[in-house]
Motif scaffolding. Sequence first.
Motif, PDB file in Angstrom:
ATOM      1  N   GLY A  24       0.813  -1.202   0.000  1.00 24.07           N
ATOM      2  CA  GLY A  24       0.000   0.000   0.000  1.00 24.07           C
ATOM      3  C   GLY A  24       0.850   1.256   0.000  1.00 24.07           C
ATOM      4  N   PRO A  25       1.376   1.667  -1.167  1.00 22.85           N
ATOM      5  CA  PRO A  25       2.227   2.859  -1.229  1.00 22.85           C
ATOM      6  C   PRO A  25       1.417   4.156  -1.304  1.00 22.85           C
ATOM      7  CG  PRO A  25       2.096   1.858  -3.392  1.00 22.85           C
ATOM      8  CD  PRO A  25       1.302   0.967  -2.460  1.00 22.85           C
ATOM      9  N   GLY A  26       0.586   4.373  -0.283  1.00 24.41           N
ATOM     10  CA  GLY A  26      -0.184   5.607  -0.209  1.00 24.41           C
ATOM     11  C   GLY A  26       0.603   6.681   0.506  1.00 24.41           C
ATOM     12  N   ALA A  27      -0.053   7.424   1.386  1.00 21.75           N
ATOM     13  CA  ALA A  27       0.631   8.524   2.072  1.00 21.75           C
ATOM     14  C   ALA A  27       1.753   8.008   2.962  1.00 21.75           C
ATOM     15  CB  ALA A  27      -0.381   9.320   2.887  1.00 21.75           C
ATOM     16  N   VAL A  28       1.422   7.127   3.908  1.00 20.14           N
ATOM     17  CA  VAL A  28       2.431   6.604   4.821  1.00 20.14           C
ATOM     18  C   VAL A  28       3.391   5.664   4.099  1.00 20.14           C
ATOM     19  CG1 VAL A  28       2.805   5.122   6.841  1.00 20.14           C
ATOM     20  CG2 VAL A  28       1.038   6.895   6.891  1.00 20.14           C
ATOM     21  N   GLY A  29       2.845   4.714   3.342  1.00 14.56           N
ATOM     22  CA  GLY A  29       3.697   3.758   2.642  1.00 14.56           C
ATOM     23  C   GLY A  29       4.599   4.425   1.622  1.00 14.56           C
ATOM     24  N   GLY A  30       4.064   5.412   0.908  1.00 14.31           N
ATOM     25  CA  GLY A  30       4.877   6.117  -0.079  1.00 14.31           C
ATOM     26  C   GLY A  30       6.005   6.894   0.567  1.00 14.31           C
ATOM     27  N   ALA A 138       3.516  -1.845  15.405  1.00 15.03           N
ATOM     28  CA  ALA A 138       4.133  -0.544  15.171  1.00 15.03           C
ATOM     29  C   ALA A 138       3.044   0.498  14.990  1.00 15.03           C
ATOM     30  CB  ALA A 138       5.026  -0.585  13.927  1.00 15.03           C
ATOM     31  N   SER A 139       3.418   1.746  15.122  1.00 16.40           N
ATOM     32  CA  SER A 139       2.507   2.842  14.811  1.00 16.40           C
ATOM     33  C   SER A 139       3.328   3.992  14.259  1.00 16.40           C
ATOM     34  CB  SER A 139       1.716   3.291  16.051  1.00 16.40           C
ATOM     35  OG  SER A 139       2.574   3.915  16.989  1.00 16.40           O
ATOM     36  N   VAL A 140       2.661   4.893  13.555  1.00 19.85           N
ATOM     37  CA  VAL A 140       3.362   6.012  12.938  1.00 19.85           C
ATOM     38  C   VAL A 140       2.596   7.293  13.229  1.00 19.85           C
ATOM     39  CG1 VAL A 140       2.156   5.656  10.733  1.00 19.85           C
ATOM     40  CG2 VAL A 140       4.346   6.894  10.773  1.00 19.85           C
ATOM     41  N   ARG A 141       3.348   8.359  13.455  1.00 25.25           N
ATOM     42  CA  ARG A 141       2.756   9.683  13.628  1.00 25.25           C
ATOM     43  C   ARG A 141       3.336  10.586  12.552  1.00 25.25           C
ATOM     44  NH1 ARG A 141       1.899  10.965  20.037  1.00 25.25           N
ATOM     45  NH2 ARG A 141       1.555   8.825  20.722  1.00 25.25           N
ATOM     46  N   VAL A 142       2.485  11.014  11.649  1.00 23.60           N
ATOM     47  CA  VAL A 142       2.941  11.815  10.522  1.00 23.60           C
ATOM     48  C   VAL A 142       1.732  12.481   9.887  1.00 23.60           C
ATOM     49  CG1 VAL A 142       2.697   9.949   8.828  1.00 23.60           C
ATOM     50  CG2 VAL A 142       4.410  11.721   8.444  1.00 23.60           C
ATOM     51  N   SER A 143       1.938  13.625   9.275  1.00 24.06           N
ATOM     52  CA  SER A 143       0.889  14.285   8.498  1.00 24.06           C
ATOM     53  C   SER A 143       1.308  14.230   7.038  1.00 24.06           C
ATOM     54  CB  SER A 143       0.707  15.734   8.947  1.00 24.06           C
ATOM     55  OG  SER A 143      -0.270  16.376   8.151  1.00 24.06           O
ATOM     56  N   ALA A 144       0.689  13.341   6.301  1.00 24.92           N
ATOM     57  CA  ALA A 144       1.069  13.145   4.897  1.00 24.92           C
ATOM     58  C   ALA A 144      -0.164  12.844   4.074  1.00 24.92           C
ATOM     59  CB  ALA A 144       2.086  12.009   4.776  1.00 24.92           C
ATOM     60  N   ALA A 145      -0.084  13.168   2.804  1.00 29.79           N
ATOM     61  CA  ALA A 145      -1.200  12.914   1.882  1.00 29.79           C
ATOM     62  C   ALA A 145      -0.654  12.426   0.550  1.00 29.79           C
ATOM     63  CB  ALA A 145      -2.026  14.173   1.678  1.00 29.79           C
ATOM     64  N   THR A 147      -1.026  12.635  -3.151  1.00 34.71           N
ATOM     65  CA  THR A 147      -1.643  13.605  -4.043  1.00 34.71           C
ATOM     66  C   THR A 147      -1.845  13.069  -5.460  1.00 34.71           C
ATOM     67  OG1 THR A 147       0.531  14.564  -4.526  1.00 34.71           O
ATOM     68  CG2 THR A 147      -0.747  15.554  -2.734  1.00 34.71           C
ATOM     69  N   ALA A 148      -1.158  11.975  -5.784  1.00 32.35           N
ATOM     70  CA  ALA A 148      -1.280  11.296  -7.079  1.00 32.35           C
ATOM     71  C   ALA A 148      -0.585   9.957  -6.920  1.00 32.35           C
ATOM     72  CB  ALA A 148      -0.627  12.128  -8.189  1.00 32.35           C
ATOM     73  N   PRO A 149      -0.782   9.008  -7.834  1.00 33.64           N
ATOM     74  CA  PRO A 149      -0.076   7.736  -7.703  1.00 33.64           C
ATOM     75  C   PRO A 149       1.439   7.944  -7.591  1.00 33.64           C
ATOM     76  CG  PRO A 149      -1.768   7.569  -9.385  1.00 33.64           C
ATOM     77  CD  PRO A 149      -1.702   9.010  -8.987  1.00 33.64           C
ATOM     78  N   GLY A 150       2.008   7.422  -6.511  1.00 32.54           N
ATOM     79  CA  GLY A 150       3.444   7.525  -6.313  1.00 32.54           C
ATOM     80  C   GLY A 150       3.934   8.881  -5.851  1.00 32.54           C
ATOM     81  N   VAL A 151       3.032   9.803  -5.523  1.00 33.46           N
ATOM     82  CA  VAL A 151       3.415  11.158  -5.115  1.00 33.46           C
ATOM     83  C   VAL A 151       2.831  11.450  -3.734  1.00 33.46           C
ATOM     84  CG1 VAL A 151       3.365  13.608  -5.697  1.00 33.46           C
ATOM     85  CG2 VAL A 151       3.418  11.893  -7.524  1.00 33.46           C
ATOM     86  N   VAL A 152       3.694  11.894  -2.815  1.00 34.39           N
ATOM     87  CA  VAL A 152       3.285  12.136  -1.430  1.00 34.39           C
ATOM     88  C   VAL A 152       3.738  13.526  -0.990  1.00 34.39           C
ATOM     89  CG1 VAL A 152       3.563  11.401   0.984  1.00 34.39           C
ATOM     90  CG2 VAL A 152       3.398   9.690  -0.846  1.00 34.39           C
ATOM     91  N   HIS A 153       2.848  14.223  -0.290  1.00 32.65           N
ATOM     92  CA  HIS A 153       3.220  15.488   0.351  1.00 32.65           C
ATOM     93  C   HIS A 153       3.264  15.257   1.857  1.00 32.65           C
ATOM     94  CE1 HIS A 153       3.577  19.640   1.460  1.00 32.65           C
ATOM     95  NE2 HIS A 153       2.426  19.609   2.117  1.00 32.65           N
ATOM     96  N   HIS A 154       4.420  15.509   2.450  1.00 30.43           N
ATOM     97  CA  HIS A 154       4.613  15.372   3.898  1.00 30.43           C
ATOM     98  C   HIS A 154       4.656  16.760   4.498  1.00 30.43           C
ATOM     99  CE1 HIS A 154       7.634  14.747   7.384  1.00 30.43           C
ATOM    100  NE2 HIS A 154       6.403  14.550   7.815  1.00 30.43           N
ATOM    101  N   ARG A 155       3.692  17.035   5.358  1.00 26.98           N
ATOM    102  CA  ARG A 155       3.543  18.358   5.947  1.00 26.98           C
ATOM    103  C   ARG A 155       4.148  18.391   7.341  1.00 26.98           C
ATOM    104  NH1 ARG A 155      -0.287  20.852   9.155  1.00 26.98           N
ATOM    105  NH2 ARG A 155      -0.710  23.054   8.714  1.00 26.98           N
ATOM    106  N   GLY A 156       4.922  19.419   7.626  1.00 29.33           N
ATOM    107  CA  GLY A 156       5.503  19.579   8.948  1.00 29.33           C
ATOM    108  C   GLY A 156       6.739  18.710   9.141  1.00 29.33           C
ATOM    109  N   HIS A 157       7.126  18.565  10.405  1.00 31.95           N
ATOM    110  CA  HIS A 157       8.344  17.826  10.727  1.00 31.95           C
ATOM    111  C   HIS A 157       8.073  16.564  11.535  1.00 31.95           C
ATOM    112  CE1 HIS A 157      10.066  21.620   9.409  1.00 31.95           C
ATOM    113  NE2 HIS A 157      11.228  21.005   9.306  1.00 31.95           N
TER     114      HIS A 157
END
Length: 307
Positions: A24-30, A138-145, A147-157
């Motif tokens: 699943g290469p979405g927001a987190v996986g990508g 496991a768990s992850v804390r991140v703000s990511a989206a 935006t297109a297949p294979g493209v991820v925007h990671h917001r913040g740090h």
Amino acid sequence: MTDPDERGRDLPGGAGPMRVAVLGPGAVGGLLGALLAAAGHTVICLAAERTARHVSRHGLRVGSDRFGELAVHVGGAVVLDEPVDACLVTVKAVHLGAALDRLAPERLGGAVLVPLLNGVEHVRLLRDRFPATPTVAASVRVSAARTAPGVVHHRGHLATVDLAAEPRADGVAAALAGAGLDVRRRPEAELLWDKLCFLAPLALLTTSEDAPLGRVRQRRAADLRSVVEEVAAVARAEGVSSDGSAVLDFLGQLPEDFRSSMQLDAAAGVATELDAIGGAVLRAAGRHGVDVPVTAGLVAELGGRPV
């Protein structure tokens, strides 16, 4: 893009090169897949044919406030057809059952399964489905989206991965840390419930309001505190020390315009993780006889909305 011939050379953090599948290469996986590939690991993204073909041809691209611009080569496949050292399970909970068909038990071999889903109940499901393959919570804390297949925007740090403190997760922990993520090792129940304690109030109330966290803090402060306290009480009944005030402090530090993925999914008219998040709290509360009226009311409200 990262030169594939450079993979495995002088890896950051002292981690040896790994072969990692990302289911699943979405927001987190990508994001995680791109960071691992950039750090010199071999990454194979498992997804539907169109997405798998796209990432195989074009790789993964990430724009990040923390990590900058990344463009890396990765593999793409519909099903796992080669041995790997680890498999990151990063699909949403509502798609988990169908996604697991991409993993044949005989292909997993000695791999470690690392699920990074919301909720707490998926770990047992994976262990029941793949009894011969170790599953490390496991768990992850991140703000990511995505935006297109294979493209991820990671917001913040914010980019933190919590891994169960088990020796079999040492290689994955070293690889993720070497890729630049903040990695913490914690007891399994603690890391799962610690995330749910802040995620459930955040997801339920931003979705109920169809608004970012800042508006929830302004208009639903009492409900926010109540849900935090209710979920913390359930966590304590599960044997996890949970401090509601610390959760409220964390939620108070998030940006005003922070939105949960559940709210974004609801706004887009797609299936949400209501059952994996809110439903899991209610089921655990029922097992332990913990009263959670505000949480139950929100789950009922959101469950009654058309998708």
